[in-house]
Design a protein around this motif. Sequence first.
Motif, PDB file in Angstrom:
ATOM      1  N   TYR A 189      18.921   9.658  64.436  1.00 17.29           N
ATOM      2  CA  TYR A 189      19.389   9.491  63.060  1.00 17.29           C
ATOM      3  C   TYR A 189      18.769   8.272  62.383  1.00 17.29           C
ATOM      4  O   TYR A 189      19.211   7.855  61.311  1.00 17.29           O
ATOM      5  CB  TYR A 189      20.916   9.332  63.045  1.00 17.29           C
ATOM      6  N   VAL A 234      29.031  10.600  57.321  1.00 17.09           N
ATOM      7  CA  VAL A 234      28.809  11.669  58.300  1.00 17.09           C
ATOM      8  C   VAL A 234      27.879  11.188  59.407  1.00 17.09           C
ATOM      9  O   VAL A 234      28.118  11.439  60.595  1.00 17.09           O
ATOM     10  CB  VAL A 234      28.230  12.919  57.608  1.00 17.09           C
ATOM     11  N   LYS A 235      26.836  10.483  59.022  1.00 14.22           N
ATOM     12  CA  LYS A 235      25.918   9.934  60.028  1.00 14.22           C
ATOM     13  C   LYS A 235      26.650   8.963  60.961  1.00 14.22           C
ATOM     14  O   LYS A 235      26.462   8.980  62.184  1.00 14.22           O
ATOM     15  CB  LYS A 235      24.767   9.227  59.316  1.00 14.22           C
ATOM     16  N   ILE A 269      20.493  14.578  58.182  1.00  8.87           N
ATOM     17  CA  ILE A 269      20.570  14.356  59.632  1.00  8.87           C
ATOM     18  C   ILE A 269      19.603  15.278  60.370  1.00  8.87           C
ATOM     19  O   ILE A 269      18.891  14.857  61.291  1.00  8.87           O
ATOM     20  CB  ILE A 269      22.021  14.559  60.114  1.00  8.87           C
ATOM     21  N   THR A 270      19.566  16.549  59.970  1.00  7.37           N
ATOM     22  CA  THR A 270      18.657  17.502  60.624  1.00  7.37           C
ATOM     23  C   THR A 270      17.206  17.112  60.413  1.00  7.37           C
ATOM     24  O   THR A 270      16.386  17.159  61.345  1.00  7.37           O
ATOM     25  CB  THR A 270      18.902  18.919  60.073  1.00  7.37           C
ATOM     26  N   THR A 299      21.923  16.923  51.155  1.00  5.19           N
ATOM     27  CA  THR A 299      23.228  16.975  51.814  1.00  5.19           C
ATOM     28  C   THR A 299      23.186  16.174  53.111  1.00  5.19           C
ATOM     29  O   THR A 299      22.111  15.873  53.642  1.00  5.19           O
ATOM     30  CB  THR A 299      23.631  18.423  52.136  1.00  5.19           C
ATOM     31  N   ALA A 300      24.364  15.850  53.625  1.00  5.86           N
ATOM     32  CA  ALA A 300      24.435  15.072  54.862  1.00  5.86           C
ATOM     33  C   ALA A 300      23.798  15.834  56.020  1.00  5.86           C
ATOM     34  O   ALA A 300      23.047  15.268  56.817  1.00  5.86           O
ATOM     35  CB  ALA A 300      25.889  14.730  55.180  1.00  5.86           C
ATOM     36  N   ARG A 301      24.088  17.120  56.120  1.00  7.08           N
ATOM     37  CA  ARG A 301      23.522  17.915  57.215  1.00  7.08           C
ATOM     38  C   ARG A 301      22.002  17.991  57.105  1.00  7.08           C
ATOM     39  O   ARG A 301      21.294  17.881  58.113  1.00  7.08           O
ATOM     40  CB  ARG A 301      24.123  19.319  57.211  1.00  7.08           C
ATOM     41  N   GLN A 302      21.501  18.179  55.897  1.00  6.92           N
ATOM     42  CA  GLN A 302      20.047  18.244  55.718  1.00  6.92           C
ATOM     43  C   GLN A 302      19.387  16.923  56.095  1.00  6.92           C
ATOM     44  O   GLN A 302      18.333  16.912  56.740  1.00  6.92           O
ATOM     45  CB  GLN A 302      19.722  18.598  54.265  1.00  6.92           C
ATOM     46  N   TYR A 357      28.942  11.041  63.335  1.00  9.45           N
ATOM     47  CA  TYR A 357      28.139  11.720  64.351  1.00  9.45           C
ATOM     48  C   TYR A 357      27.735  10.738  65.453  1.00  9.45           C
ATOM     49  O   TYR A 357      27.859  11.029  66.642  1.00  9.45           O
ATOM     50  CB  TYR A 357      26.876  12.314  63.710  1.00  9.45           C
TER      51      TYR A 357
END
Length: 580
Positions: free
Chosen positions: A199, A177-178, A218-219, A213-216, A181
């Motif tokens: 990132y 995912v990274k 990255i955020t 998680t991937a979103r967590q 993005y």
Amino acid sequence: MSVRKELKQKGKQSLKKHYLIFAAVCLISAFLASEFKGSLTFSTLQSFDQVLEDPSEAMVPKRSVGWEEILEESPAFMRTKGVLSDVLNQATSDSILVTAAVSVNSLAGTENTEIFCLILAGAIGLFAFWFFIQNTFSVILRRIFLEGHTYERVPISRFLYLLRIKKWLRTSWIMLVKYLYHAFWSLTIIGGVIKHYSYFLVPYIAAENPDITARQAITLSRKMMKGHKWECFLFELSFLGWNLLGALTLGICSIFFTNPYKTAVFTEYYIRLRHAAKEAQLSNTDLLNDDYLYEKADPLILMEKYLDILDIMETPAPACPEIPGFRGFLARNLGILLFWGKQEKEYERFQGLQVKNRELSEALNGQVYPTRLYPIPQEKRRGQIESLHFMRQYTIWSLIVLFLGLSFLGWLWEVTLTLITDGEFINRGALNGPWLPIYGSGSILILTLLYRFRKNPLAEFFAAVLLCGFLEYLASLTLEITSGGMKWWDYSGYCLNLHGRTSAESLLVFGVGGLTVVYILAPLVDNLLHKADQKLLKFICLILLTLFCLDLVYSQVQPNAGEGISAMAETKNLLMQFRY
């Protein structure tokens, strides 16, 4: 002292403590093309005389050729001039995108259904390798550096860190995912550069908590890097001198110093940003929960978790079971078990317990990271992973399986690359069957002849390089003599090649591959084989070994030859160029 100097000083101290494993893990990363991709320049450089003699034979990076072949017939997609072209070339410069494009090109030009399926299967296999290994190895690398920050020793078993906690797939997804993005942002003018730093901390965060998680991830990286992107850019710029020195030395300086040094320094940088984020109480910083990466556990907590090891340490060590005669000589000096009887089982069990207890006692004493204090529960997997000790002995049947299996994997690897790049099936190697014995024989020789080097990974690496280099040279010479001058590989023109029969590039492959086999792959396979039905295992081994011997005899009369196999002019650089 400025913050930058302080971090560099701490990085040097960490590197000094763990130079061997830090340099080794960076070398493996460069070899896998996970990071430090330009560090192996010296190994694939052609000699200056060769280039002058025949400039057309000068090596061209595979990715450039791949894109030109794909796009040369489509003027609308030409990207040779302008800012947009530069941005698009940067965005698509990673090898996995080139591999995908070359695969699509090969599939589109293939009418044969069988070849189509083979190319598709090969492309899927290479993507799986990128997804699970190449894409994820940067997290393992950072985990090793993070543990080295606090502890006196980082065990080799840490390469299996993600497998131990059953988070390999999740971590691979985070990094995918990274990657996506960043690839999408790279299509803008400056988005790729900005998001590179936004990132920047994702691999460190995943190394500390792979359950995120991937979103967590990255955020959290974006929030932690807010206000620090320019600082990070200048920090990277401060290594410009070392990078130039690495380029001038064709990557040698980078391999032996700059890569591990820079990674150690930026590990300290992450620790500093993590501390600042915790103090500022940024949201989701509670997910950075592996505190024992940064400070050693209280001795009372360690004693509670390692009470069984404490009892073992206080008990007199039992005597090592003996294997008599020639069988004992093979077990002690070559790591070979002729039989799998009661004595051999007791001997192997004792050796495994010794290795396991030594590592756990080091954790109890605070010398290594205490794996039993992982924030992620791992009770179900602990016994299996802790049994993957590398100072083990292998039965004859295990060695046969490893020999044939690795010979097949070597053949499959070379055939797959040819399928994807050329769009046709070429049976690689001198034999007619699906195996390249040099892969299997090299691995078995490393496991047996270098048994006494296993406790020292650096000595194991250089010994594997010398042993397999000799084997490759001897195999090339033997095949050339017995086949009337025919060659199955030729490194002529490569820097540091020896009569075209071996080179620095292939030696690096053998060294890194040998370490992987000894410390990870062979123990995993051996554990599985011990659980299998032994009668069925022996029957299958005898059948496969018979087929191999028949092929060996037949190939002496009718060797596998032809374009792309023994006529190496078109394909001699295929394997070496693919990663670059």
